[in-house]
Design a protein around this motif. Sequence first.
Motif, PDB file in Angstrom:
ATOM      1  N   ASN A 150       0.843  -1.194   0.000  1.00  0.00           N
ATOM      2  CA  ASN A 150       0.000   0.000   0.000  1.00  0.00           C
ATOM      3  C   ASN A 150       0.886   1.255   0.000  1.00  0.00           C
ATOM      4  O   ASN A 150       1.738   1.399   0.876  1.00  0.00           O
ATOM      5  N   GLU A 154       0.317   4.083   1.039  1.00  0.00           N
ATOM      6  CA  GLU A 154       0.182   4.814   2.297  1.00  0.00           C
ATOM      7  C   GLU A 154       1.113   4.270   3.380  1.00  0.00           C
ATOM      8  O   GLU A 154       1.336   4.936   4.398  1.00  0.00           O
ATOM      9  N   ASP A 155       1.643   3.068   3.179  1.00  0.00           N
ATOM     10  CA  ASP A 155       2.561   2.474   4.162  1.00  0.00           C
ATOM     11  C   ASP A 155       4.009   2.885   3.934  1.00  0.00           C
ATOM     12  O   ASP A 155       4.897   2.473   4.694  1.00  0.00           O
ATOM     13  N   ASP A 201       6.395   5.431   4.532  1.00  0.00           N
ATOM     14  CA  ASP A 201       6.518   6.645   5.341  1.00  0.00           C
ATOM     15  C   ASP A 201       7.794   6.562   6.174  1.00  0.00           C
ATOM     16  O   ASP A 201       8.172   5.477   6.643  1.00  0.00           O
ATOM     17  N   GLU A 233       1.792   5.105  14.017  1.00  0.00           N
ATOM     18  CA  GLU A 233       2.464   6.166  13.280  1.00  0.00           C
ATOM     19  C   GLU A 233       3.839   6.397  13.888  1.00  0.00           C
ATOM     20  O   GLU A 233       4.066   6.134  15.081  1.00  0.00           O
TER      21      GLU A 233
END
Length: 453
Positions: free
Chosen positions: A225, A227-228, A230, A294
Amino acid sequence: MPRPLRVAIVGAGPAGIYAADALLKSEAAAEPGVSIDIFERMPAPFGLIRYGVAPDHPRIKGIITALHQVLDKPQVRLFGNVDYPNDISLDELRSFYDAVIFSTGATADRALTIAGVDLDGSYGAADFVSWYDGHPDVPRTWPLEAEKVAVLGVGNVALDVARILAKTADELLPTEIPANVYDGLAANKALEVHVFGRRGPAQAKFSPMELRELDHSPTIEVIVNPEDIDYDEGSITTRRSNKQADMVAKTLENWAIRDIGERPHKLFLHFFESPTEILGEDGKVVGLRTERTELDGTGNVKGTGTFTDWDVQSVYRAVGYLSDELPKLPWDVDSGTVPDEGGRVIEAGAHLPSTYVTGWIRRGPVGLIGHTKGDANETVANLLADHAEGRLLTPAAPEPEAVAAFLAEKEIRFTTWEGWYQLDAAEKALGEPQGRERVKLVEREDMLKASGA
């Protein structure tokens, strides 16, 4: 005339054989010499290489070639199918040897303390690895009914488990897997495998080569993904200081931006998802709950309070191995290791005479196979220093024939290095009609017979 230094090594995996190699290369090996006996509870040597490495990793299994060269030395003997302490105790070992080195490794699963771990369908990765590697002491069948599977952990064992679950049985047929494993995998219903890590790509413990191998299968679509992907300041520092971590992160980045293909089996790599509960119904796994995490700036993570329930029917816990406690030795419960200083076993602040450790039983199950060489060199150096300074116990019966007579008297069916060559030939003969390098023998009795025990 001085006799050779007599050393027993308990455990015939890489760590124990590296210790034997260090002894053979020492000055003591020249004069008056060393005499080494390696005890192994399995009928065959090589430990983790034979029973912990996935069958589709022949490159890693090539390490056996180097280990062979050590066991071929005339100063080394193998006593297989001999269990410590049931067949031979610490006191009995001390009666035959000047020193004892324990290198028994780690084969159990480290506990994961979340709700639902005891549900039907929740498995330890170590148990699954033992099954597909043909370990003689585990069941011959494995339940593979789940279409959607979760694997918890972001180390190489997690990748092995995920890859074996996602591959077809026919892809693995050219390897050494025995017939029962092939039959089990042929019935595997898994179409989706989800791997979960609580931290980010920069903190994953995969080796770059193992990670890239996931994408080599024509039947596995690896999905990440976007979004992963980071990083915080701590993650960037990790990437700059650790080439392997940077390579892993780059591979994951490339997978995150590509289009999803048509390969039939989907393997999802999820980051920033911390497992909080294995969900059950009627005693069986029906899902996995994770909390989104996070980064906190240091490379560590904190929970966000956002939870997701994943539709899976089985969960494999690949959160680390744990060594079995060794009777008569001190034990650190938290780390699952024998307390030591430089490989010397420490009890009540003092060195337990003539007793040493090396490998995972000493420092825990971390690092690659080759990392145990450094452990072995340090342990052996301190053993030899103790020998030079007269700190070793004097055995009552140091003659090499004494221990063989002892085992024979107890009617213990032990295997030898010569017996390994017979077992090796038997397994290769099983594979030859199918054009395979070997087919591994699984039943202990079959291994003993083939070894001439």
